[in-house]
Design a protein around this motif. Structure first.
Motif, mmCIF file in Angstrom:
data_model
loop_
_atom_site.group_PDB
_atom_site.id
_atom_site.type_symbol
_atom_site.label_atom_id
_atom_site.label_comp_id
_atom_site.label_asym_id
_atom_site.label_seq_id
_atom_site.Cartn_x
_atom_site.Cartn_y
_atom_site.Cartn_z
ATOM 1 N N ASP A 1 38.568 40.718 45.252
ATOM 2 C CA ASP A 1 37.763 40.548 46.469
ATOM 3 C C ASP A 1 38.252 41.425 47.611
ATOM 4 N N LEU A 2 39.475 41.934 47.511
ATOM 5 C CA LEU A 2 40.011 42.750 48.606
ATOM 6 C C LEU A 2 39.285 44.091 48.694
ATOM 7 N N THR B 1 48.545 31.115 43.489
ATOM 8 C CA THR B 1 47.144 30.917 43.851
ATOM 9 C C THR B 1 46.286 30.771 42.599
ATOM 10 N N LYS C 1 50.299 34.625 41.582
ATOM 11 C CA LYS C 1 50.554 33.675 40.510
ATOM 12 C C LYS C 1 50.281 32.229 40.941
ATOM 13 N N LYS D 1 42.814 39.618 42.885
ATOM 14 C CA LYS D 1 42.462 40.029 44.251
ATOM 15 C C LYS D 1 41.362 41.085 44.274
ATOM 16 N N ALA E 1 41.801 35.073 42.444
ATOM 17 C CA ALA E 1 42.375 33.727 42.453
ATOM 18 C C ALA E 1 41.956 33.007 43.727
ATOM 19 N N LYS E 2 41.664 33.797 44.754
ATOM 20 C CA LYS E 2 41.302 33.208 46.038
ATOM 21 C C LYS E 2 39.899 32.587 45.976
ATOM 22 N N HIS F 1 54.439 40.153 39.608
ATOM 23 C CA HIS F 1 55.372 40.519 40.657
ATOM 24 C C HIS F 1 55.141 39.551 41.817
ATOM 25 N N ILE F 2 56.165 39.366 42.650
ATOM 26 C CA ILE F 2 56.015 38.448 43.775
ATOM 27 C C ILE F 2 54.810 38.849 44.637
ATOM 28 N N ASP F 3 54.054 37.846 45.041
ATOM 29 C CA ASP F 3 52.878 38.031 45.907
ATOM 30 C C ASP F 3 51.628 38.566 45.211
ATOM 31 N N HIS F 4 51.685 38.733 43.909
ATOM 32 C CA HIS F 4 50.490 39.213 43.226
ATOM 33 C C HIS F 4 49.490 38.093 42.938
HETATM 34 P P1 GDP Z 1 52.860 34.639 44.029
HETATM 35 O O1 GDP Z 1 54.067 35.112 44.776
HETATM 36 O O2 GDP Z 1 52.571 35.532 42.852
HETATM 37 O O3 GDP Z 1 52.903 33.190 43.649
HETATM 38 O O4 GDP Z 1 51.610 34.875 45.009
HETATM 39 P P2 GDP Z 1 50.784 33.834 45.854
HETATM 40 O O5 GDP Z 1 49.867 33.037 44.994
HETATM 41 O O6 GDP Z 1 51.702 33.080 46.738
HETATM 42 O O7 GDP Z 1 49.862 34.837 46.679
HETATM 43 C C1 GDP Z 1 50.399 35.779 47.575
HETATM 44 C C2 GDP Z 1 49.395 36.060 48.670
HETATM 45 O O8 GDP Z 1 48.219 36.662 48.133
HETATM 46 C C3 GDP Z 1 48.911 34.794 49.385
HETATM 47 O O9 GDP Z 1 48.781 35.108 50.740
HETATM 48 C C4 GDP Z 1 47.572 34.510 48.741
HETATM 49 O O10 GDP Z 1 46.699 33.826 49.607
HETATM 50 C C5 GDP Z 1 47.057 35.916 48.454
HETATM 51 N N1 GDP Z 1 46.130 35.948 47.320
HETATM 52 C C6 GDP Z 1 46.339 35.454 46.082
HETATM 53 N N2 GDP Z 1 45.267 35.685 45.296
HETATM 54 C C7 GDP Z 1 44.363 36.336 46.048
HETATM 55 C C8 GDP Z 1 43.045 36.857 45.798
HETATM 56 O O11 GDP Z 1 42.486 36.758 44.722
HETATM 57 N N3 GDP Z 1 42.436 37.496 46.840
HETATM 58 C C9 GDP Z 1 43.018 37.632 48.059
HETATM 59 N N4 GDP Z 1 42.348 38.265 48.999
HETATM 60 N N5 GDP Z 1 44.233 37.157 48.321
HETATM 61 C C10 GDP Z 1 44.909 36.516 47.332
#
Ligand code: GDP
Ligand code: MG
Length: 597
Positions: free
Chosen positions: A136-137, A21, A19, A134, A165-166, A14-17
């Motif tokens: 780590d959250l 990163t 991908k 995520k 992923a972070k 889903h968006i922001d999950h």
């Molecule tokens: P996408 O829409 O699936 O491509 O998601 P993004 O990769 O753009 O990530 C969305 C947000 O989640 C960004 O602000 C990332 O920095 C954050 N994010 C991605 N992976 C992680 C993670 O493993 N831990 C944390 N804390 N934040 C993450």
């Protein structure tokens, strides 16, 4: 490369999950991008993608990876567009893979897009690797969501990988899991070449870059290729792989993923889903699943400044080089002047296109309310395809058909009531409902696309405090009781406001529109009736009362310069007035009436 050493996979999320990163981390871990060159979301190339944080155009990247068995593999990561408007592109990217990583935010759980893409992946027989991101959250609930994921795909909660992923935690293990769980590609190396196009991008310097996945045979540099849907042949200028910068290779064999640069001038000659073969030794059977891109939503785009019309035309032509789904043709409107009727895959596609036109080409635009495509059959059996409500046919109509979608809605169970209410008010039909866990529900509806393109998503979000998510795909058409409502100023139809609506909503549309216009159109020397009508039948009416000619009397004689200024101002205002019959309407009024809020 030996196909046994290749793994083709994609990430569905889903968006922001996370991908993008996760893709970044994989690029870094496999050493294809050095840490100091690394910038966030390396693969999301378009600025708009970065800003909106969405992936519009999929890309493929080749990752060399030495697994724990000390064997060097080639992993091809195929990035899929995440949004519903591009679901056909998603399905084609999935078809280029043998496996998918199902990535879920460990603080959010599964969302509608995750599910919709999962269903598509299962239809394509892909191996699924469930992953929670995520971790780590502090708010992460890996145990809860691992159970949810396991429940949906039918595995053990312990099979769900947990990564960040972070920080990179768990990503190496994930790469090994890809090698172990995703089957290598199989194909016939001796058969005539067949490769599926899963993306096609126009690049100012290189021309059209076509991304392919080879199924059978081999594509080499020194041969002409043929597009199987059209039989058109093209010269092959370059063949290569992205790792992630383009790198030339001599050939691509079974299971390999790479790009072709040919004599093709725009992406419409190199269509997503089409099969590429060799022109000298062509294959006979096209790979299944190919579909012409079909615009689902139409809107009129007009320059606010009429002299920008040629600029708009050039801009649309330029965008079309890179967007096989964008269609347009000239259109004139009594209210808005010269413009174009444009077809889009969906609302986001429309929004992005408009955004790019305004930003990259410096245009100020007004767009008419989006509408879907209707099929109208007359009593004499003549069929009309209506992409513009003002062109809805007159006369004896036998039936009107509208496009339908299959929608997946996901929400905390508290909001089931409000969601049902919303879907019912939009002529939806509940197809099924499942509890994913105690407090989360998946609801499946069929709905008319027309009911979704208009503020459905906003309504859904506001009724569920932002918690519900939605995904949908086209699903046939239905016969419906639809009528055209016209808006008339002093008896003249104002084309830009004609709308096709369900009979039951005709009155409320007419009422809302006439009220809005009464407030926006200034009083004239004479009384102006505003009417809403279905055919000859008036269903709503408002009046703009006449004014007396007393503008100048407000200036109390004396100050001549002030009087002149006022006259000047009136003249200037007139320039941007449109005449509808005898009625002068400031362009501003049309713009505000059309803008949705
Ligand atoms: P996408 O829409 O699936 O491509 O998601 P993004 O990769 O753009 O990530 C969305 C947000 O989640 C960004 O602000 C990332 O920095 C954050 N994010 C991605 N992976 C992680 C993670 O493993 N831990 C944390 N804390 N934040 C993450
Ligand atoms: Mg992304």
């Amino acid at each position: 490369t030996d196909p046994a050493l290749i793994r083709n996979f994609c990430i569905i999320a889903h968006i922001d999950h996370g991908k993008s990163t996760l893709a970044d981390r994989m690029l870094q871990l496999t050493g294809v991008v050095e840490a100091r060159q690394m910038r966030a979301q390396y693969l999301d190339r378009m600025d708009i993608e970065r800003e909106r944080g969405i992936t519009i155009k999929s890309q493929a990247v080749r990752l060399p990876f030495t697994a724990t068995d000390d064997v060097s593999y080639v992993l091809n990561l195929i990035d899929t567009p995440g949004h519903v408007d591009f679901s056909y592109e998603v399905s084609r990217s999935l078809a280029a893979c043998e496996g998918a990583i199902l990535l879920v935010d460990a603080a959010q759980g599964i969302e509608a897009q995750t599910l919709a893409n999962l269903y598509m992946a299962l239809e394509n027989d892909l191996a699924i690797i469930p992953v929670l991101n995520k971790i780590d959250l502090p708010a992460a609930q890996p145990e809860k969501y691992a159970a949810e994921l396991a429940n949906i795909i039918g595995c053990e909660p312990s099979d769900v990988l947990k990564v960040s992923a972070k920080t990179g935690v768990g990503v190496d293990e994930l790469l090994n899991e890809i090698v172990a769980k995703i089957p290598p590609p199989v194909g016939d190396a001796d058969a005539p070449a067949r490769a599926m196009i899963f993306d096609s991008v126009y690049d100012t310097y290189r021309g059209v870059v076509t991304y392919v996945r080879v199924i059978d045979g081999q594509l080499g540099t020194r041969e002409r290729i043929q597009m199987m849907s059209t039989r058109a042949t093209h010269e092959m200028l370059e063949i290569g792989v992205s790792s992630p910068e383009p790198t030339k290779v001599a050939s691509l064999g079974v299971g390999e993923v790479g790009y072709l640069i040919t004599g093709v001038k725009d992406v419409r000659q190199s269509k997503v889903g089409d099969t590429v073969t060799s022109a000298t030794k062509p294959a006979t059977e096209i790979l299944s699943g190919y579909r012409e891109p079909k615009p689902m939503v139409f809107s009129g785009l007009y320059p606010i400044d009429g002299t920008d019309y040629p600029v708009l035309r050039d801009a649309l032509e330029k965008l079309q080089l890179n967007d096989a789904a964008l269609v347009f043709e000239p259109e004139t409107s009594a209210a808005l002047g010269f413009g174009f009727r444009c077809g889009f895959l969906g609302l986001l596609h429309l929004e992005i296109t408009r955004d790019r036109l305004e930003r990259e080409f410096n245009l100020d635009l007004i767009s008419t309310a989006p509408n879907v495509v209707y099929q109208v059959r007359m009593e004499d059996a003549v069929e009309h395809t209506v992409t513009n409500p003002s062109e809805f046919p007159e006369g004896k109509i036998a039936e009107v058909r509208e496009p339908m979608v299959r929608a997946t809605l996901l929400s905390p169970s508290d909001f089931v009531g409000p969601i049902m209410e919303l879907c019912q008010s939009r002529r939806g039909n509940l197809q099924g409902m499942d509890y994913l866990s105690e407090d989360r529900v998946e609801m499946r509806y069929t709905l008319p696309l027309a009911e979704i393109v208009f503020d459905f998503f906003d309504q859904l979000k506001s009724r569920t405090k932002g918690y519900a998510s939605l995904d949908y795909e086209p699903s046939g058409e239905q016969i419906a009781d639809l009528v055209k409502v016209d808006i008339l100023l002093q008896g003249e139809t104002v084309d830009a406001f004609s709308a096709i609506v369900h009979k039951e909503n005709a009155y409320s549309y007419g009422l809302a529109m006439t009220k809005k216009l009464r407030e926006l159109i200034p009083r004239q020397q004479f009384e102006v009736p505003i009417q809403a009508a279905v055919g000859a039948r008036v269903i709503a009416r408002e009046n703009i009362r006449a004014i007396r000619k007393d503008v100048l009397s407000k200036c109390y004689g004396g100050d001549i310069s002030r009087k002149r200024k006022l006259l000047e101002k009136q003249k200037e205002g007139k320039k941007r007035m449109k005449m509808v019959g005898r009625v002068e309407v400031p362009q501003e009024a049309f713009i505000s009436a059309l803008s949705t809020d």
